[in-house]
Design an enzyme around this catalytic site. Structure first.
Site, short mmCIF file in Angstrom:
data_model
loop_
_atom_site.label_atom_id
_atom_site.label_comp_id
_atom_site.label_asym_id
_atom_site.label_seq_id
_atom_site.Cartn_x
_atom_site.Cartn_y
_atom_site.Cartn_z
N ALA A 66 0.87 -1.18 0.00
CA ALA A 66 0.00 0.00 0.00
C ALA A 66 0.91 1.23 0.00
CB ALA A 66 -0.89 -0.02 1.23
N GLY A 112 0.49 -4.91 1.04
CA GLY A 112 -0.77 -4.97 0.30
C GLY A 112 -0.63 -5.68 -1.04
N GLU A 115 -0.94 -9.25 -0.19
CA GLU A 115 -2.34 -9.49 0.18
C GLU A 115 -3.22 -9.57 -1.07
OE1 GLU A 115 -2.04 -6.22 3.13
OE2 GLU A 115 -3.09 -7.63 4.43
N GLU A 135 4.64 -5.16 7.44
CA GLU A 135 3.92 -4.08 8.12
C GLU A 135 4.40 -3.80 9.53
OE1 GLU A 135 2.54 -6.33 6.15
OE2 GLU A 135 1.08 -5.37 4.84
N1 COA Z 1 4.59 3.12 -0.79
C1 COA Z 1 4.92 4.26 -1.38
N2 COA Z 1 6.01 4.40 -2.17
C2 COA Z 1 6.77 3.29 -2.33
C3 COA Z 1 6.49 2.07 -1.74
C4 COA Z 1 5.32 2.00 -0.94
N3 COA Z 1 4.93 0.86 -0.36
N4 COA Z 1 7.44 1.19 -2.10
C5 COA Z 1 8.29 1.85 -2.89
N5 COA Z 1 7.89 3.13 -3.04
C6 COA Z 1 8.54 4.19 -3.82
C7 COA Z 1 9.74 4.76 -3.11
O1 COA Z 1 9.34 5.73 -2.15
C8 COA Z 1 10.49 5.35 -4.25
O2 COA Z 1 9.87 6.56 -4.64
P1 COA Z 1 10.75 7.95 -4.79
O3 COA Z 1 11.70 7.63 -5.92
O4 COA Z 1 9.73 8.97 -5.10
O5 COA Z 1 11.43 8.11 -3.47
C9 COA Z 1 10.25 4.35 -5.37
O6 COA Z 1 9.08 3.65 -5.02
C10 COA Z 1 11.37 3.35 -5.56
O7 COA Z 1 11.58 2.71 -4.33
P2 COA Z 1 13.03 2.60 -3.63
O8 COA Z 1 12.81 2.37 -2.16
O9 COA Z 1 13.88 3.75 -4.03
O10 COA Z 1 13.59 1.27 -4.32
P3 COA Z 1 14.67 0.27 -3.72
O11 COA Z 1 15.02 -0.65 -4.84
O12 COA Z 1 15.75 1.00 -3.05
O13 COA Z 1 13.88 -0.57 -2.59
C11 COA Z 1 12.00 -1.79 -1.68
C12 COA Z 1 12.83 -1.41 -2.94
C13 COA Z 1 10.79 -2.59 -2.14
C14 COA Z 1 12.86 -2.68 -0.75
C15 COA Z 1 11.59 -0.51 -0.93
O14 COA Z 1 10.99 0.37 -1.85
C16 COA Z 1 10.62 -0.74 0.20
O15 COA Z 1 11.02 -1.22 1.25
N6 COA Z 1 9.33 -0.37 0.00
C17 COA Z 1 8.33 -0.43 1.01
C18 COA Z 1 7.90 -1.85 1.27
C19 COA Z 1 6.86 -1.93 2.35
O16 COA Z 1 7.11 -1.72 3.52
N7 COA Z 1 5.63 -2.29 1.93
C20 COA Z 1 4.55 -2.50 2.82
C21 COA Z 1 3.68 -1.31 2.90
S1 COA Z 1 2.32 -1.61 3.97
#
Ligand code: COA
Length: 260
Positions: A66, A112, A115, A135
């Site tokens: 999400a 999400g 999910e 989460e």
């Molecule tokens: N919500 C909002 N934005 C998200 C996102 C999320 N769940 N997951 C990734 N993004 C965005 C990042 O903020 C970034 O945007 P920006 O360039 O404007 O800053 C873009 O997507 C790329 O992500 P980034 O984190 O730079 O890529 P990465 O390769 O370094 O890392 C992940 C990849 C998946 C490990 C990392 O993005 C992450 O941990 N995301 C969140 C995962 C999470 O906790 N999901 C559960 C949510 S309930």
């Protein structure tokens, strides 16, 4: 039909819905959830659609969760609305779809996103896929059905570990846990989903809808799944598909189901 956050096309009975926010790793914001709701509802009503495939745009992510930025300032009431929407407008809609829904997991499948994938009837992962419910690392728990569907798929012990550690599992581990049905190289992902869909399309779509209802009854509180199976089984006997299927078998020919 056009969407701001999705690509949607139906070709030869298969509707492919591609979540299209690759620069945000296809994170599910409000608009994307509502686009998915409209696209899935449209596919369910479209007589040209027999099977739905959901995937993510790009080669890095299915859905990275999400949209954290969108919900980070939510109140308790707004959070309840967010969860309610994720359940009813998205995951329940998929799980109880009258047509099979396949998740083509092409990379990060987190929160999400997992999910959403778990609400689909079948999950196929590319070998680079990584899955987690992270989460608790954000101070919250899964809110789109993850605490319920994960233990159904992998057992309570593994679900506790995944949810409490928030740790990622790779595609092979997900396969060994029963979290995904197949793992394939990324180039072959959609092809494999297509071939599964084509096998389904050779069968009675009315019987498949009945099977979805009966299997789902297994995990519905207060519902006797055996009773639902008996009801659905017997109602099949009143369909043209049943007449055609049994007649084709007896006459040693391929069935051509009218319900398709
Ligand atoms: N919500 C909002 N934005 C998200 C996102 C999320 N769940 N997951 C990734 N993004 C965005 C990042 O903020 C970034 O945007 P920006 O360039 O404007 O800053 C873009 O997507 C790329 O992500 P980034 O984190 O730079 O890529 P990465 O390769 O370094 O890392 C992940 C990849 C998946 C490990 C990392 O993005 C992450 O941990 N995301 C969140 C995962 C999470 O906790 N999901 C559960 C949510 S309930």
């Amino acid at each position: 039909m056009t969407f701001d956050n999705l690509l949607y096309q139906t070709v030869q009975g298969i509707s492919i819905i591609t979540i299209n926010r690759p620069d945000k790793l296809n994170a599910l914001n409000y608009d994307t959830v509502m686009d998915l709701n409209r696209a899935i509802s449209a596919a369910q009503k479209d007589p040209d659609c027999k099977v739905i495939i959901i995937t993510g745009s790009g080669d890095k992510a299915f859905v990275a969760g999400a949209d954290i930025k969108e919900f980070s300032n939510f109140t308790v009431a707004q959070a309840r609305g967010l969860a309610q929407r994720g359940h009813t407008e998205l995951c329940d809609l998929i799980e109880h779809s009258n047509k099979p829904v396949i998740a083509a997991i092409n990379g990060f499948c987190l929160g999400g996103g997992l999910e959403l994938a778990m609400a689909c009837h079948i999950r196929v992962a590319s070998s680079n896929a990584k899955m987690a419910l992270p989460e608790v690392s954000l101070g919250v728990i899964p809110g789109y059905g993850g605490t319920q569907r994960l233990p159904q798929l992998v057992g309570k012990g593994r679900a506790f570990e995944m949810i409490m550690t928030g740790g990622m599992v790779d595609a092979q581990k997900a396969l060994s846990m029963g979290l995904v049905n197949h793992v394939v190289e990324q180039e072959g992902l959609i092809l494999l989903c297509h071939s599964i869909a084509e096998k389904m399309m050779g069968n009675s779509s009315l019987a498949i809808t009945a099977a979805i209802k009966a299997i789902n009854a297994n995990s519905q509180d207060g519902v006797n799944g055996y009773q639902v199976e008996m009801d659905e089984f017997s109602q099949c006997f009143d369909t043209e598909d049943f007449k055609e299927g049994t007649n084709a078998f007896i006459n040693k020919r391929r069935a051509n189901f009218p319900g398709r």
